[in-house]
Design a protein around this motif. Structure first.
Motif, short mmCIF file in Angstrom:
data_model
loop_
_atom_site.label_atom_id
_atom_site.label_comp_id
_atom_site.label_asym_id
_atom_site.label_seq_id
_atom_site.Cartn_x
_atom_site.Cartn_y
_atom_site.Cartn_z
N LEU A 241 -48.04 11.11 14.31
CA LEU A 241 -48.44 10.88 14.95
C LEU A 241 -50.06 10.83 15.76
N ALA A 242 -51.06 12.32 15.06
CA ALA A 242 -52.15 12.60 15.29
C ALA A 242 -53.75 11.61 14.20
N GLU A 243 -52.86 11.57 13.36
CA GLU A 243 -53.84 10.86 12.37
C GLU A 243 -53.08 8.27 12.90
N LEU A 244 -52.42 9.14 13.33
CA LEU A 244 -51.99 7.91 13.36
C LEU A 244 -52.95 5.50 13.92
N ASP A 245 -53.85 6.76 14.43
CA ASP A 245 -54.62 5.29 15.18
C ASP A 245 -55.39 5.57 14.55
N ALA A 246 -56.06 6.43 13.78
CA ALA A 246 -57.51 6.05 12.20
C ALA A 246 -56.79 5.40 11.07
N VAL A 247 -55.60 5.76 10.83
CA VAL A 247 -54.75 4.77 9.74
C VAL A 247 -54.85 3.21 10.01
N CYS A 248 -53.85 3.30 11.07
CA CYS A 248 -53.80 1.57 11.47
C CYS A 248 -55.32 1.09 11.17
N SER A 249 -56.23 1.90 12.55
CA SER A 249 -57.67 0.87 12.62
C SER A 249 -58.12 0.60 10.80
N HIS A 250 -57.89 1.69 10.37
CA HIS A 250 -58.27 1.85 8.42
C HIS A 250 -57.26 0.76 8.00
N ARG A 251 -56.45 0.30 8.15
CA ARG A 251 -55.59 -0.80 7.57
C ARG A 251 -56.09 -2.11 7.89
N ALA A 252 -56.23 -1.89 9.32
CA ALA A 252 -56.17 -3.68 9.92
C ALA A 252 -57.89 -4.04 9.37
N ALA A 253 -58.82 -3.44 9.28
CA ALA A 253 -60.37 -4.23 8.47
C ALA A 253 -59.44 -4.17 7.11
N ALA B 47 -40.18 17.23 21.24
CA ALA B 47 -41.62 17.30 21.53
C ALA B 47 -42.27 15.69 21.02
N PHE B 48 -42.07 15.91 19.66
CA PHE B 48 -42.67 14.71 18.71
C PHE B 48 -42.05 12.94 19.99
N GLU B 49 -40.87 13.73 20.24
CA GLU B 49 -40.98 11.97 21.07
C GLU B 49 -41.15 12.53 22.96
N ALA B 50 -41.91 13.33 23.25
CA ALA B 50 -42.42 13.46 24.72
C ALA B 50 -43.58 12.80 23.83
N ALA B 51 -44.51 13.45 23.41
CA ALA B 51 -45.57 13.14 22.89
C ALA B 51 -46.04 11.78 22.20
N ALA B 52 -44.80 10.46 21.50
CA ALA B 52 -44.90 9.30 21.08
C ALA B 52 -45.06 8.78 22.40
N PHE C 254 -46.90 4.83 8.90
CA PHE C 254 -46.34 5.49 10.15
C PHE C 254 -45.39 6.45 9.25
N ALA C 255 -45.96 7.09 8.15
CA ALA C 255 -45.27 7.63 6.77
C ALA C 255 -44.59 8.77 7.45
N THR C 256 -43.34 9.28 6.93
CA THR C 256 -42.96 10.46 7.03
C THR C 256 -42.05 11.00 6.26
N GLY C 257 -41.79 11.33 6.31
CA GLY C 257 -40.61 11.11 4.41
C GLY C 257 -39.39 10.33 4.48
N GLU C 258 -38.72 10.49 5.65
CA GLU C 258 -37.54 9.68 6.13
C GLU C 258 -37.25 9.89 7.91
N GLY C 259 -37.03 8.52 8.63
CA GLY C 259 -36.80 8.76 10.24
C GLY C 259 -36.78 7.29 10.92
N GLY C 260 -36.98 7.13 11.89
CA GLY C 260 -37.18 6.80 12.72
C GLY C 260 -36.94 6.63 14.70
N LEU C 261 -37.46 5.75 15.12
CA LEU C 261 -37.91 5.82 16.02
C LEU C 261 -37.21 4.30 17.25
N ILE C 262 -36.41 5.33 17.97
CA ILE C 262 -36.09 4.35 18.95
C ILE C 262 -36.49 4.50 20.65
N HIS C 263 -37.82 3.22 20.64
CA HIS C 263 -37.86 3.69 22.46
C HIS C 263 -37.19 2.45 23.48
#
Length: 847
Positions: free
Chosen positions: A251-263, A39-44, A197-206
């Motif tokens: 993933l649900a909060e990533l956009d808000a996190v990245c926008s805050h950090r970019a500011a 489900a996470f892969e599809a959502a990503a 994109f903090a979880t505990g440990e993990g990676g994503l290949i696209h």
């Protein structure tokens, strides 16, 4: 006091995910690509990558890199295969390359983006060709790369590409699509707890290539196919179901996190001027948003040495700071011993000056002001000088330093002298009073690795410089990738000069380290301008660094190892067929030095394609009987794809007979070769034509053309010995040629020398009747044939001829060039001269 840590991991809270975790328990599926991970892969794919391609979640990004690199490089995976890796990245990038079965080739980065330098990548692809199996760029600190360019490189060079985008989940273009979307190759991201994109440990290949992701999915599960039988190389790289739940929540909060950090990053950029002159930052992306794990700036050069004190002072003020990525890969012991490392001056500078400051989810814009204020206070605390510079730091080097010997040139010949000393365990003594001046960024390679031909020295010869060396740092190179690659050519007809250059470069690094440890000064990036003899007999050598600053070096001895060059004027003026080569050949003339270099064959193909009838069989004339001339012939005959040469398509015009080397009189007679006399046999070694004879690939071609031992001559090559043919035959061959390659020898690249009165000293090689630059003891000779006191020469075109115990056939006339000679007898001769108090070195076996 503030409390602002450099990194504040903020993964989703387990306490908020009770229902999702309970669902895992109820399903009883905890791994192996369960519904939470899928489900996470599809959502990503849908939310991050605009619905393009597919994604694979893995246990961590390093595993993802290993899988992706191993799969992509598979068709080119062989012993000695390389992967391009930027120096300014995390160790995982290069470690993954090694675990995938490749040797990292570490190169420099762009000074603005801090990512791989495109020119360095293309230069290394041209130099190493098919040996480069993969390119593994790093998207530095989340900054996007030009993926279209990497797709073009992959197509043009047939090379694999895998992008290390560890910090780039959340970096997006102006439309909000994540960096990497739809890429034709694998792009690998990290979901480590310290990342944006903090979880505990993990990676994503696209990848936009769904078949690629499907293959990597099988590889991540031991390479299993449908029948749970290994069909691909594999390992266990699967992300657990708990990891999938955490990733979905993040993933649900990533956009808000990245926008805050970019500011927060924008606030840092805006405050940069408050720190004063000399501070800099990574160039921002032209469009879109960069995901920030932290924010890095560059300290001014005068503050670089005070970075540890600044970090400690900030910590005392409640602000965390660090230095990513310092040391860079080229500085780390494992990679120094297991990778190939190019000169990386930009990465050296970044690693020396980088300072990483906090960007966390819990920070506010006011916290950025606090960090800047505390950094200003920390700078004032550690730099009490009125101008902000540390006291006593204004003079970085004395205007004049005194040495026993100044070695001018740190290429193959210069380091050969150091090698000769090291083999006798005298390098430490030599280094105590030594300065080495090298215009390039490092010692060892010189221009040797820029040639597209094989050596006329055996692999064993190259390895003899380090095998069983008295210095363990050098002896260990037998087991270094460059040593093992060279060992793969033992028994072959020489070794590619590109690979020989790699070995000499790493050897140069080790020689530099030993010399520095014993007190030598090694001035890379310095050009020697002139040397003048003082009234007391010493030499004053003036050198200039890359910033244009000049200084003088005083020494009892100077050694010129400045190499040779092919003089265009001399090639053009070479007398031939009643005229000069330049007049006869005109614009068809190509210097052999240019042709033999990387890219020379491509340039020749372009010349041939521009002919009025490009589809006719080309005709090429080579003028000269040197090793360069034979190397040019071999390169033409072995061209891939082959040139459409007809019978006699290449004519070699030479003045002296072409002689093959033989290890003994008996070996020559056994093949029916009798064209030699006692004067052609070395009295020390018993070799036939030890100095005048061609070796390895050139020798094999000469033996064929002379039909020795029943060999069939190469039909595409014709020999024309000038003293045995009418000049009209030579003129006809030249007139018929589409391209004329001039291989008429090299001249020494000598340094301007002056006597104590300031008058120029004209060396013998530059006189009205050019002669050898050195005498039989490697001492420089002036135009009148007199010895230049305290000055020696070594290297290409220096003009040294072995004599006495050094061996060589009495009939030999000409220059004797060879790495083995320089690293043994010739180098030892100079070391003996500049270290007169030392005992004579044991004599080596001749080669």
């Amino acid at each position: 006091m503030p409390s602002i840590p450099l990194i504040a991991p903020n993964p989703p809270r387990f306490s908020a995910l009770a229902d999702e975790l309970a669902a895992i328990e109820q399903r009883g599926i905890f791994s192996n690509g369960g519904p939470a991970v899928r489900a996470f892969e599809a959502a990503a794919v849908a939310q991050l990558f605009g619905g393009k391609g597919d994604c694979l979640a893995v246990g961590n990004a390093t595993l993802g890199l290993i899988l992706a690199i191993r799969h992509a490089a598979g068709p080119r995976l062989r012993p000695g295969a390389l992967a391009l890796v930027p120096a300014f990245t995390f160790a995982a990038t290069a470690q993954a390359v090694e675990w995938a079965g490749l040797t990292p080739l570490i190169h420099d980065v762009d000074p603005q983006t801090w990512a791989s330098d495109p020119q360095a990548e293309e230069r290394l692809l041209a130099r190493h060709g098919a040996r480069v199996a993969a390119i593994v760029p790093y998207a530095a600190f989340g900054r996007s790369l030009d993926l279209d360019r990497y797709a073009w490189l992959a197509r043009r060079h047939g090379v694999a590409v895998v992008i290390d985008a560890a910090a780039s989940l959340g970096s997006c273009d102006a439309e909000g699509v994540n960096f990497g979307a739809g890429a034709p190759f694998a792009v690998v991201y990290s979901m480590h707890a310290t990342k944006t994109f903090a979880t505990g440990e993990g990676g994503l290949i696209h990848s936009g290539n769904t078949d690629l992701i499907a293959a990597l999915r099988r590889m991540s599960n031991f390479g299993f196919g449908a029948d749970r039988a290994a069909e691909l190389p594999g390992l266990n790289a699967k992300l657990s179901e708990v990891g999938g739940v955490l990733a979905m929540a993040k993933l649900a909060e990533l956009d808000a996190v990245c926008s805050h950090r970019a500011a927060l990053a924008d606030a840092y950029h805006a405050a940069l001027d408050r720190l004063g002159p000399g501070f800099a930052a990574q160039a921002p992306m032209a469009a879109g948003r960069q995901a920030f794990q932290f924010w890095s700036l560059l300290l001014p050069a005068h503050l670089a040495a005070h970075r540890p004190a600044l970090i400690a002072a900030l910590a005392q003020r409640g602000v965390g700071a660090g230095h990513y990525f310092s040391p860079h890969l080229g500085m780390q012991p494992w990679f120094r011993d297991h990778a190939l490392i190019e000169p990386v001056p930009v990465s050296d500078d970044l690693a020396a000056r980088v300072l990483s400051l906090p960007i966390t989810d819990g920070m506010s814009l006011a916290d950025v002001d606090t960090v800047i204020e505390q950094l200003v206070a920390a700078i004032a605390a550690v730099t009490p000088g009125a101008d902000g510079r540390p006291k006593g730091d204004k003079q970085t080097m004395p205007p004049c330093a005194t040495f026993e010997t100044v070695l001018i040139g740190g290429g193959p010949a210069g380091t050969a002298m150091l090698t000769a000393a090291s083999k006798q365990n005298r390098l430490g003594v030599l280094a105590e009073g030594l300065a080495v001046v090298e215009q390039g960024p490092a010692l060892g390679r010189g221009e040797l690795g820029q040639y597209a031909i094989r050596s006329d020295s055996t692999a064993e010869t190259f390895l003899s410089a380090v095998k069983d060396n008295a210095h363990p740092e050098l002896a260990a190179l037998i087991d270094h990738p460059v040593g093992m690659t060279m060992a793969g050519h033992i028994g072959a007809l020489g070794a590619p000069l590109v690979e020989a250059g790699d070995l000499l470069a790493v050897t140069g690094d080790r020689l530099r380290d030993v010399a520095l440890a014993h007190g030598a000064s090694v001035l890379t990036g310095h050009a020697a301008l002139r040397a003048q003899r003082e009234s007391d007999g010493r030499w004053r050598t003036t050198v200039r660094d890359g910033a244009g600053q000049a200084r003088d070096l005083l020494s009892r001895h100077i050694v010129l190892a400045t190499g040779g060059y092919q003089c265009p004027q001399a090639v053009h003026a070479a007398p031939l067929a009643g005229g000069t080569l330049g007049d006869i050949a005109g614009k068809r003339l190509v210097l052999s030095d240019a042709f033999l270099r990387l890219g020379g064959m491509d340039a020749l193909r372009q010349r041939l394609a521009a002919r009025s009838n490009p589809h006719s069989a080309p005709r090429i004339a080579i003028v000269g009987g040197s090793t360069s001339a034979l190397a040019a012939a071999v390169l033409l005959l072995k061209a891939d794809p082959a040139l459409s040469l007809g019978a006699g398509g290449i004519t070699l015009l030479h003045r002296r007979p072409l002689r093959p080397f033989y290890p003994s009189r008996e070996a020559a007679l056994a093949e029916g070769f009798t064209d030699f006399t006692e004067a052609d046999i070395c009295p020390v070694s018993g070799f036939v034509y030890r100095l005048a004879g061609f070796r390895l690939e050139a020798r094999e071609l000469v033996l064929r053309m002379l039909a020795v031992g029943g060999r069939a001559p190469e039909p595409r090559l014709a020999l024309l010995q000038l003293d045995q043919h009418d000049p009209a035959a030579a003129r006809a061959a030249l007139d018929a040629a589409d391209v004329v390659i001039g291989a008429t020898g090299y001249r020494p690249r000598a340094l301007p020398l002056f006597d104590a009165a300031g008058a120029p000293i004209m060396l013998a090689c530059d006189g009205p009747q050019p002669g050898p630059m050195v005498d039989r003891h490697c001492r420089l000779r002036d135009a009148a044939g007199q010895i230049v006191p305290g000055a020696f020469g070594i290297g290409l075109a220096a003009g040294f001829v072995p004599w006495g115990a050094l061996g060589g056939e009495p009939s030999f006339r000409g220059n004797a060039n060879g790495l083995w000679l320089w690293q043994n007898d010739v180098g030892q001769m100079i070391v003996d001269a500049v270290l007169p108090a030392t005992s004579a070195a044991p004599r080596q076996a001749v080669a």
